[in-house]
Design a protein around this motif. Sequence first.
Motif, PDB file in Angstrom:
ATOM      1  N   UNK A  89     -28.060   5.585   7.304  1.00  0.00           N
ATOM      2  CA  UNK A  89     -28.027   6.604   8.338  1.00  0.00           C
ATOM      3  C   UNK A  89     -27.807   8.015   7.829  1.00  0.00           C
ATOM      4  N   UNK A  90     -27.779   8.199   6.510  1.00  0.00           N
ATOM      5  CA  UNK A  90     -27.547   9.531   5.952  1.00  0.00           C
ATOM      6  C   UNK A  90     -28.625  10.498   6.418  1.00  0.00           C
ATOM      7  N   UNK A  91     -28.212  11.669   6.863  1.00  0.00           N
ATOM      8  CA  UNK A  91     -29.135  12.692   7.334  1.00  0.00           C
ATOM      9  C   UNK A  91     -28.484  14.055   7.088  1.00  0.00           C
ATOM     10  N   UNK A  92     -28.830  14.743   5.997  1.00  0.00           N
ATOM     11  CA  UNK A  92     -28.154  16.005   5.669  1.00  0.00           C
ATOM     12  C   UNK A  92     -28.556  17.151   6.591  1.00  0.00           C
ATOM     13  N   UNK A  93     -27.643  18.056   6.766  1.00  0.00           N
ATOM     14  CA  UNK A  93     -27.908  19.292   7.500  1.00  0.00           C
ATOM     15  C   UNK A  93     -27.960  20.393   6.446  1.00  0.00           C
ATOM     16  N   UNK A  94     -29.113  20.990   6.251  1.00  0.00           N
ATOM     17  CA  UNK A  94     -29.251  22.025   5.230  1.00  0.00           C
ATOM     18  C   UNK A  94     -29.365  23.397   5.866  1.00  0.00           C
ATOM     19  N   UNK A  95     -28.778  24.371   5.211  1.00  0.00           N
ATOM     20  CA  UNK A  95     -28.947  25.756   5.624  1.00  0.00           C
ATOM     21  C   UNK A  95     -29.729  26.467   4.532  1.00  0.00           C
ATOM     22  N   UNK A  96     -30.037  27.711   4.754  1.00  0.00           N
ATOM     23  CA  UNK A  96     -30.868  28.465   3.821  1.00  0.00           C
ATOM     24  C   UNK A  96     -30.177  29.750   3.400  1.00  0.00           C
ATOM     25  N   UNK A  97     -30.490  30.188   2.196  1.00  0.00           N
ATOM     26  CA  UNK A  97     -30.013  31.459   1.677  1.00  0.00           C
ATOM     27  C   UNK A  97     -31.210  32.168   1.053  1.00  0.00           C
ATOM     28  N   UNK A  98     -31.390  33.438   1.360  1.00  0.00           N
ATOM     29  CA  UNK A  98     -32.531  34.181   0.822  1.00  0.00           C
ATOM     30  C   UNK A  98     -32.252  34.570  -0.628  1.00  0.00           C
ATOM     31  N   UNK A  99     -33.152  34.172  -1.529  1.00  0.00           N
ATOM     32  CA  UNK A  99     -33.063  34.525  -2.946  1.00  0.00           C
ATOM     33  C   UNK A  99     -34.425  35.038  -3.370  1.00  0.00           C
TER      34      UNK A  99
END
Length: 178
Positions: A89-99
Amino acid sequence: MALASCGARGVGLPPPRLPRSASLRRVSSASCKPSDVSTRFHVAIPVSDLSVAREFYGGTLGLKEGRRSASWQDYDFFGHQLVCHEVPGYNPEASRSAVDGDPVPVPHIGLCLSGEDFGTLTSRIDADAWEVAPHLRFAGQKGEQMCCFLYDPSGNALEFKSMTDDAMLFARYDVDNV
């Protein structure tokens, strides 16, 4: 708290034990050898389906398999140890960073490769699989590098990069004011 006893860690598992601040001690940076190539890192990541992870890491990326069990698998991650642990059931929540204009997934696992290894690895991957396709970042700057991102089948973000000048990997400078 309900989350501590039955959250993502599973029903009945105790919450993780955190060290007491009084027992923490400062390690002198002089005693560490961060540039010692004999030092290898070990990173463990969750995957939702171990058989799919084995196909991706062993097949698609071509990593050599190490120890394995019914619930985890070791890989030689370019001389470092990567361990995939199955977490149903693993389901990551990813965010973003501008590089440098790229929407970099955070968190991610990154690996700095030689130009040859970068080319070999990126040629194994279909063009439509890339989250951020291989390209030159920080062109003409001290930290110039080839880089790319993709997700494994469980949603873990992986970055691969190759520095134009290896000496710049640990160089100290302010990227915003170069």
